[in-house]
Design a protein around this motif. Structure first.
Motif, PDB file in Angstrom:
ATOM      1  N   ASP A 102       4.871  13.300   2.878  1.00 17.61           N
ATOM      2  CA  ASP A 102       4.496  11.932   2.502  1.00 17.61           C
ATOM      3  C   ASP A 102       2.995  11.805   2.275  1.00 17.61           C
ATOM      4  N   THR A 127       7.102  12.351  -1.083  1.00 16.21           N
ATOM      5  CA  THR A 127       7.326  10.911  -1.144  1.00 16.21           C
ATOM      6  C   THR A 127       6.015  10.141  -1.286  1.00 16.21           C
ATOM      7  N   SER A 147       2.096   6.854   2.271  1.00 10.06           N
ATOM      8  CA  SER A 147       2.705   5.708   1.590  1.00 10.06           C
ATOM      9  C   SER A 147       2.397   4.404   2.328  1.00 10.06           C
ATOM     10  N   THR A 160       7.097   4.484   4.203  1.00  7.94           N
ATOM     11  CA  THR A 160       7.953   5.659   4.011  1.00  7.94           C
ATOM     12  C   THR A 160       7.719   6.700   5.103  1.00  7.94           C
ATOM     13  N   GLY A 161       6.459   6.914   5.472  1.00  6.32           N
ATOM     14  CA  GLY A 161       6.140   7.905   6.499  1.00  6.32           C
ATOM     15  C   GLY A 161       6.776   7.590   7.832  1.00  6.32           C
TER      16      GLY A 161
END
Length: 254
Positions: free
Chosen positions: A42, A15, A45, A49-50
């Protein structure tokens, strides 16, 4: 059931700025395949997002998060995730995009095919596969790139650039991840090529690829161009090796 026969399975989801998609995709994957674990990788981000991934992991023991310190490219994220998955003892390691373009509800097709394969690719370009909501230019670029891969590298994979996959543990161990240096989108082609060259079985199953509805695509013309340059270098090197081998065989036969 394919899942039980295959052992422990994890799907790696890389991501970068997928805050609008990640929870939705993970929920669908967990509902479709409750026995399959999830590893979110991830790349730090900035959109949170994380943090969303951490919350999902706190709520579900089947979800794990690997935080990387910078955006290092798709291939680098997958390599990091694959390495951790092998260390954790998984028997099958998968790939899936976080943007919803890969349908978690179709993962069963890949799982069933892996019973008789070393690598299974969810393919857009085999009979039954499809691409939805892509402009014609994007489709032509993708199909043309895959044709170029087949002709130059001499492999018969119809969708070597696809990112919906399942690897057996033994496949990744035979490839030797430590020797893989591809960090960008060319990573997908690199891994398919290495699997074929190693003499392992690659099976493609049809999937319906749906263009993301939310967020921005990470693919660009520049990224595609850089991938094709690397593939050209590999292809020319492979042709030189074949020619050298053919000449040596001819000398030995005299």
């Amino acid at each position: 059931m394919a899942v039980a026969e295959l052992g422990r399975i994890v799907v790696v989801i890389p991501t970068y700025n997928e805050a609008t998609n990640l929870e939705w995709v993970v929920a669908r994957l967990r509902a479709a395949q409750p026995d399959v674990d999830v590893l979110v990788v991830d790349d730090n981000s900035p959109d949170g997002t994380g943090e969303i991934a951490d919350r999902l992991a706190a709520e579900d023991p089947a979800v794990r998060v690997l935080h990387r310190t910078a955006k290092g490219g798709l291939g680098a994220a997958y390599l990091h995730g694959f390495t951790l998955a092998l260390e954790l003892g998984y028997d099958v390691i998968g790939e899936m995009d976080a943007d919803g373009s890969h349908q978690p509800e179709q993962l069963d097709r890949l799982l069933s095919a892996l019973l008789d394969a070393d690598l299974v690719i969810g393919s857009r370009y085999v009979p039954g596969g499809s691409v939805l909501n892509w402009p014609m230019r994007r489709q032509l670029l993708s199909r043309g790139g895959n044709l170029y891969v087949r002709l130059l590298l001499g492999i018969h994979v119809r969708d070597a650039t696809a990112g919906y996959r399942l690897f057996r543990r033994s496949t990744l161990e035979k490839i030797d991840l430590a020797t893989v240096t591809s960090t960008g989108y060319v990573f997908q082609t690199d891994m398919a090529y290495r699997t074929v060259v190693a003499g392992m079985k690659v099976v493609e199953v049809p999937i319906d690829f749906i263009e993301r509805e939310r967020g921005e695509s990470k693919m660009s013309g520049q990224v595609a161009g850089e991938s094709l340059k690397k593939i050209t270098v590999w292809g020319l090197r492979e042709r030189r090796e074949q020619l050298r081998s053919s000449r040596q065989h001819g000398k030995d036969a005299r």
